[in-house]
Design an enzyme around this catalytic site. Structure first.
Site, PDB file in Angstrom:
ATOM      1  N   GLU A 124     -12.709  35.334 -22.827  1.00 55.48           N
ATOM      2  CA  GLU A 124     -11.899  35.664 -21.639  1.00 55.48           C
ATOM      3  C   GLU A 124     -12.688  35.408 -20.362  1.00 55.48           C
ATOM      4  O   GLU A 124     -12.140  34.907 -19.371  1.00 55.48           O
ATOM      5  CB  GLU A 124     -11.433  37.119 -21.725  1.00 55.48           C
ATOM      6  CG  GLU A 124     -10.400  37.302 -22.839  1.00 55.48           C
ATOM      7  CD  GLU A 124      -9.990  38.748 -23.040  1.00 55.48           C
ATOM      8  OE1 GLU A 124     -10.890  39.577 -23.265  1.00 55.48           O
ATOM      9  OE2 GLU A 124      -8.790  39.045 -22.970  1.00 55.48           O
TER      10      GLU A 124
ATOM     11  N   GLY B 154     -13.779  39.237 -25.217  1.00 54.83           N
ATOM     12  CA  GLY B 154     -14.074  39.254 -23.786  1.00 54.83           C
ATOM     13  C   GLY B 154     -14.980  38.108 -23.373  1.00 54.83           C
ATOM     14  O   GLY B 154     -14.959  37.684 -22.208  1.00 54.83           O
TER      15      GLY B 154
ATOM     16  N   ALA C  93     -16.453  42.198 -25.511  1.00 52.17           N
ATOM     17  CA  ALA C  93     -16.723  43.461 -24.847  1.00 52.17           C
ATOM     18  C   ALA C  93     -17.667  44.261 -25.751  1.00 52.17           C
ATOM     19  O   ALA C  93     -17.811  43.944 -26.932  1.00 52.17           O
ATOM     20  CB  ALA C  93     -15.416  44.215 -24.656  1.00 52.17           C
TER      21      ALA C  93
ATOM     22  N   GLU D 160      -9.830  40.156 -31.273  1.00 52.52           N
ATOM     23  CA  GLU D 160      -9.545  41.568 -30.988  1.00 52.52           C
ATOM     24  C   GLU D 160      -8.603  42.193 -32.006  1.00 52.52           C
ATOM     25  O   GLU D 160      -8.701  43.370 -32.336  1.00 52.52           O
ATOM     26  CB  GLU D 160      -8.950  41.719 -29.583  1.00 52.52           C
ATOM     27  CG  GLU D 160      -9.953  41.575 -28.443  1.00 52.52           C
ATOM     28  CD  GLU D 160     -10.166  40.149 -27.992  1.00 52.52           C
ATOM     29  OE1 GLU D 160      -9.819  39.209 -28.748  1.00 52.52           O
ATOM     30  OE2 GLU D 160     -10.685  39.956 -26.880  1.00 52.52           O
TER      31      GLU D 160
HETATM   32  C1  3H9 Z   1     -13.096  42.664 -26.789  1.00 48.53           C
HETATM   33  O1  3H9 Z   1     -13.792  41.778 -26.417  1.00 48.53           O
HETATM   34  C2  3H9 Z   1     -12.019  43.297 -25.946  1.00 48.53           C
HETATM   35  C3  3H9 Z   1     -11.664  42.481 -24.733  1.00 48.53           C
HETATM   36  O2  3H9 Z   1     -10.590  41.617 -25.026  1.00 48.53           O
HETATM   37  C4  3H9 Z   1     -11.122  43.390 -23.656  1.00 48.53           C
HETATM   38  C5  3H9 Z   1     -12.084  44.084 -22.793  1.00 48.53           C
HETATM   39  C6  3H9 Z   1     -11.440  44.802 -21.620  1.00 48.53           C
HETATM   40  N1  3H9 Z   1     -20.070  45.119 -29.290  1.00 48.53           N
HETATM   41  O3  3H9 Z   1     -22.140  41.187 -36.897  1.00 48.53           O
HETATM   42  P1  3H9 Z   1     -23.596  41.216 -36.788  1.00 48.53           P
HETATM   43  C7  3H9 Z   1     -23.517  44.413 -32.995  1.00 48.53           C
HETATM   44  S1  3H9 Z   1     -13.295  43.346 -28.314  1.00 48.53           S
HETATM   45  C8  3H9 Z   1     -21.066  45.913 -29.670  1.00 48.53           C
HETATM   46  O4  3H9 Z   1     -24.380  41.852 -37.870  1.00 48.53           O
HETATM   47  P2  3H9 Z   1     -23.720  38.359 -37.060  1.00 48.53           P
HETATM   48  C9  3H9 Z   1     -23.307  44.778 -34.450  1.00 48.53           C
HETATM   49  O5  3H9 Z   1     -22.775  46.064 -34.576  1.00 48.53           O
HETATM   50  C10 3H9 Z   1     -14.667  42.491 -29.008  1.00 48.53           C
HETATM   51  N2  3H9 Z   1     -21.892  45.596 -30.699  1.00 48.53           N
HETATM   52  O6  3H9 Z   1     -24.197  39.758 -36.497  1.00 48.53           O
HETATM   53  C11 3H9 Z   1     -24.705  44.647 -34.988  1.00 48.53           C
HETATM   54  O7  3H9 Z   1     -25.418  45.798 -34.603  1.00 48.53           O
HETATM   55  P3  3H9 Z   1     -26.531  46.420 -35.560  1.00 48.53           P
HETATM   56  C12 3H9 Z   1     -14.274  41.157 -29.481  1.00 48.53           C
HETATM   57  C13 3H9 Z   1     -21.683  44.455 -31.331  1.00 48.53           C
HETATM   58  O8  3H9 Z   1     -24.721  37.401 -36.568  1.00 48.53           O
HETATM   59  C14 3H9 Z   1     -25.291  43.474 -34.193  1.00 48.53           C
HETATM   60  O9  3H9 Z   1     -24.491  43.377 -33.023  1.00 48.53           O
HETATM   61  N3  3H9 Z   1     -15.399  40.564 -30.171  1.00 48.53           N
HETATM   62  C15 3H9 Z   1     -20.651  43.592 -30.977  1.00 48.53           C
HETATM   63  O10 3H9 Z   1     -23.435  38.468 -38.509  1.00 48.53           O
HETATM   64  C16 3H9 Z   1     -25.238  42.154 -34.945  1.00 48.53           C
HETATM   65  O11 3H9 Z   1     -23.899  41.936 -35.402  1.00 48.53           O
HETATM   66  C17 3H9 Z   1     -15.580  40.732 -31.487  1.00 48.53           C
HETATM   67  O12 3H9 Z   1     -14.788  41.357 -32.150  1.00 48.53           O
HETATM   68  C18 3H9 Z   1     -19.816  43.956 -29.890  1.00 48.53           C
HETATM   69  N4  3H9 Z   1     -18.827  43.167 -29.467  1.00 48.53           N
HETATM   70  O13 3H9 Z   1     -22.325  38.095 -36.347  1.00 48.53           O
HETATM   71  C19 3H9 Z   1     -16.804  40.097 -32.078  1.00 48.53           C
HETATM   72  N5  3H9 Z   1     -20.669  42.508 -31.797  1.00 48.53           N
HETATM   73  O14 3H9 Z   1     -27.546  45.329 -35.764  1.00 48.53           O
HETATM   74  C20 3H9 Z   1     -17.531  41.088 -32.926  1.00 48.53           C
HETATM   75  C21 3H9 Z   1     -21.705  42.702 -32.635  1.00 48.53           C
HETATM   76  O15 3H9 Z   1     -27.009  47.611 -34.813  1.00 48.53           O
HETATM   77  N6  3H9 Z   1     -18.786  40.581 -33.446  1.00 48.53           N
HETATM   78  N7  3H9 Z   1     -22.323  43.866 -32.357  1.00 48.53           N
HETATM   79  O16 3H9 Z   1     -25.786  46.758 -36.828  1.00 48.53           O
HETATM   80  C22 3H9 Z   1     -18.834  39.696 -34.457  1.00 48.53           C
HETATM   81  O17 3H9 Z   1     -17.849  39.206 -34.958  1.00 48.53           O
HETATM   82  C23 3H9 Z   1     -20.197  39.358 -34.986  1.00 48.53           C
HETATM   83  O18 3H9 Z   1     -21.079  40.366 -34.577  1.00 48.53           O
HETATM   84  C24 3H9 Z   1     -20.770  37.989 -34.507  1.00 48.53           C
HETATM   85  C25 3H9 Z   1     -22.262  37.874 -34.978  1.00 48.53           C
HETATM   86  C26 3H9 Z   1     -19.951  36.855 -35.118  1.00 48.53           C
HETATM   87  C27 3H9 Z   1     -20.760  37.888 -33.011  1.00 48.53           C
END
Ligand code: 3H9
Length: 690
Positions: free
Chosen positions: A105, A102, A63, A125
């Site tokens: 999901e 998400g 999400a 999450e």
């Molecule tokens: C969820 O899904 C809830 C659902 O169950 C329910 C819904 C109803 N959203 O980490 P990076 C941005 S909760 C917004 O440096 P990498 C991040 O801030 C979510 N922004 O890259 C950064 O921005 P900036 C569950 C996001 O290659 C840029 O993207 N998912 C999100 O080192 C690059 O990120 C997670 O918890 C996001 N979801 O790693 C996954 N994700 O460049 C969270 C990233 O402006 N994300 N950004 O600073 C990660 O773990 C890592 O970003 C990922 C890539 C492994 C994907």
């Protein structure tokens, strides 16, 4: 059809492509066209199957975290998945990169999931203080079984494609050409007879007979939650998948999700998610980073060895330098042993160990560091020793090599001035054990070149560290605030609090351990040496050290560690010592409560944080939070000291600091102007790095 969602056709297969860089988060501007596409493809007679895939480097990574805490714009993810599950033709998620939260999901809403061999899948999450709120807790157990789902959801750790295949989470893994193979897979499924079962209807793995085992494992995991609500909610929700009908379990998941997303713990953890990424952005994008191919480490003691391992773990060849053969052998043997422990615990394969050990080169000669692009000094914490090392490095290092000191307190400007190239000198303050702890304080000295700083920050992320740039002052951000936190500990003892009482207040707060347990673990002699160098005293700790009681390593410190035990037992001798010293100073015993302990230890720490911001030693309050959570075990659910200060109330903190200042006259309680300003404006910011 939209900039973020498009549909292409390949024969009878429609491919829905999500394109929302950088990580294809399910923002509202994605959800709306995605919903429209699915509804229209569902009803199109020419479409025999649907593939959902993503452009760019990854499948949907979750999400959009920035939307949490704001009103939900419909359609939400749950509505999209509900539509997916009404589709009577095969739906296939084609996963590359990471399918997280998400994203996974959404994939669980499809009939099938196929993955690239390099893909990773998970529900992280919990790390944001949440539980999967798009049906993950009720659908994942239906595919992989409740026990595996429990472990995946409570840990938040993704699994790789091979494991996902073995667990039944994905139906096929393809090595390359994912898009075309996913289409072929979908087309084949469309050609098969028989009804398609959505994941929600697959109940064969949900067996109430598993409940006792499930509850046992959930109870084990709950013990590790240390006051965090999300892991408990995750376990409860997976349990509901076994005990409740699908719709009821889904509704219960939603209820828990809403409660968590609105709560302080998740707000704190989301704050940290963005804070870490903000802290890592060092230097303009167009600054050319220096090339780092080989790293040198001077000193093969505990710190040097750990630092060398951190680089080898990141794949860098490392030259380890010591002054004598014996010290070098000892250091390299310890490194080898540490890797052997990882192998015996199953966290490292024998092959990987050999590969890492093969990256080390030992030397007793400074000249052997000439081919290193970065040299990290990790020798004895004394200015004269450090300067000597830096002048020798200056003589041998190649032009442009970055020279880093691992000092935890000393003046990096002075160290830099002992070389002819202060622009190449920087602090890299690792935390012990350096191969494990994630924090790296990068100390920017007055003359450090911007490209050197940016290079180190980028390198830090490559070796799995969380970098934070700090300025020069005694102890930088972390240790300087630690001193402020510890300043009253001894006085509290003399006023009749016990070490175990104070430590208990800390663990109840959510710290992994309290200050006295930590002192015993780290070795009381370290602080003792430091105090002596600065002409300071700590009456109880000094007395313990004078008797040779340094903590765990000597079996005695603030606590007793009998027969090599690592669990602290109360030490009656310390209690007697405290009583004697208090009597010497004429301090009458009185009852001290938890509230007072917090006020006198944690509030000065916030105050010091404000001074650090004032002086430009840290660029942002959130950087301080990143330091404390990753380097000192500040509870993640409280978001770091500066975030927590907001929850606690700055006015209240100011009032109590004032009270203690009046009572004690101590400087640590003198309210920092920036703290007052933050209370007035409601924000820490507005300060830039000096
Ligand atoms: C969820 O899904 C809830 C659902 O169950 C329910 C819904 C109803 N959203 O980490 P990076 C941005 S909760 C917004 O440096 P990498 C991040 O801030 C979510 N922004 O890259 C950064 O921005 P900036 C569950 C996001 O290659 C840029 O993207 N998912 C999100 O080192 C690059 O990120 C997670 O918890 C996001 N979801 O790693 C996954 N994700 O460049 C969270 C990233 O402006 N994300 N950004 O600073 C990660 O773990 C890592 O970003 C990922 C890539 C492994 C994907």
């Amino acid at each position: 059809m939209s900039n973020f969602v498009s549909v292409t056709r390949d024969g009878g297969v429609a491919v829905v492509i999500i394109d929302n860089p950088p990580v294809n988060a399910l923002s509202f501007h994605v959800r709306e066209p995605l919903m429209q596409a699915l509804v229209s493809l569902r009803d199109e007679p020419d479409v025999a199957a649907i593939v959902i895939a993503c452009a760019g480097r990854t499948f949907v990574a979750g999400a959009d975290i920035t939307e949490f805490g704001k009103p939900v714009q419909q359609p939400d993810l749950r509505a999209i998945i509900a539509v997916l599950e009404t589709i009577a033709k095969p739906t296939v998620a084609a996963i590359h990169g990471t399918a997280l939260g998400g994203g996974l999901e959404l994939a669980l809403g499809c009939h099938f999931r196929v993955a690239d061999a390099g893909a990773r899948l998970g529900l992280p999450e919990v790390k944001l203080g949440l539980l999967p709120g798009g049906g993950g807790t009720v659908r994942l157990p239906r595919l992989v079984g409740p026990l595996k789902a429990l472990r995946m959801i409570v840990s938040g750790t993704p699994i790789d494609a091979a494991e996902a295949l073995a667990a039944g989470l994905v139906d096929a893994v393809f090595d390359g050409d994912l898009a075309a193979r996913a289409v072929r897979f979908a087309s084949k499924m469309a050609g098969q007879d028989g009804p398609l079962a959505p994941v929600r209807d697959r109940n064969s793995r949900l067996d109430p007979a598993d409940l006792p085992d499930f509850d046992r494992q959930a109870a084990e995991l709950a013990k590790k939650a240390r006051g965090l609500e999300a892991p408990i909610a995750c376990a409860q929700s997976v349990r509901n998948a076994i005990t409740l009908p699908f719709e009821a379990a889904l509704a219960a998941e939603r209820e828990l999700f809403v409660k968590l997303v609105e709560g302080d713990q998740s707000r704190a953890q989301r704050h940290l998610f963005f804070a870490e990424r903000e802290a890592a952005k060092v230097g303009a994008k167009d600054i050319v980073r220096r090339k780092i191919a080989r790293v040198g480490v001077v000193g093969a003691g505990t710190m040097g060895g750990g630092i060398a391992m951190a680089f080898a773990n990141g794949g860098f060849p490392v030259t380890v330098m010591e002054t004598s053969r014996e010290a070098l052998e000892r250091g390299l043997t310890t490194i080898d042993k540490n890797y052997a422990v990882s192998v015996s615990r199953g966290s490292l394969s024998e092959d990987a160990k050999q590969q890492r050990v093969g990256l080390f080169k030992g030397s007793t000669n400074y000249a052997d560091l000439a081919d290193c692009d970065l040299i990290v000094e990790a020798v004895f914490e004394e200015m004269a020793v450090k300067k000597e090392v830096f002048s020798r490095l200056d003589a041998v290092a190649r032009p442009g090599a970055i020279l880093a000191t691992n000092t935890s307190y000393l003046d990096v400007n002075e160290i830099a001035a002992s070389t002819s190239r202060p622009q190449d000198v920087v602090g890299m303050h690792f935390f012990s054990p350096a191969n494990v702890m994630k924090l790296l304080e990068i100390v920017r000295a007055e003359k450090t070149a911007p490209d050197a700083l940016a290079t180190i920050a980028e390198l830090a992320r490559r070796i799995g560290k969380v970098p934070v740039v700090v300025g020069v002052c005694h102890g930088f951000v972390g240790n300087r605030m630690l001193s402020a936190r510890g300043a009253e500990s001894e006085t509290l003892l003399l006023e009749s609090a016990t070490p175990q009482q104070i430590d208990r207040v800390f663990t109840d707060f959510g710290w992994p351990m309290g200050p006295f347990q930590m002192g015993d673990l780290a070795g009381l002699d370290i602080g003792w040496r430091n105090r002596k160098a600065r002409g300071q005293t700590a009456v109880i700790a000094d007395a313990l050290c004078e008797q040779g009681h340094f903590g765990q390593k000597t079996g005695r410190g603030f606590y007793l560690y009998e027969n090599g035990s690592r669990s602290p037992a109360p030490n009656p001798e310390v209690e007697a010592l405290i009583r004697d010293k208090a009597a010497d100073q004429g301090i009458a015993p009185r009852a001290i409560g938890a509230k007072e302990i917090i006020e006198r230890t944690l509030y000065p720490m916030i105050n010091e944080g404000a001074k650090i911001l004032e002086e430009g030693i840290a660029a942002r309050a959130s950087d301080i939070d990143v330091v404390w959570v990753n380097g000192y075990g500040f509870p993640v659910g409280k978001g770091g000291p500066m975030f927590w200060a907001g929850l606690e109330g700055l006015d209240k903190i100011i009032g109590r600091l004032g009270h203690w200042h009046q009572r004690t006259g101590k400087d640590i309680f003198r309210v920092a102007p920036l703290l007052r300003q933050a209370a007035e404006t409601g924000s820490w910011e507005g300060k830039s790095m000096a």
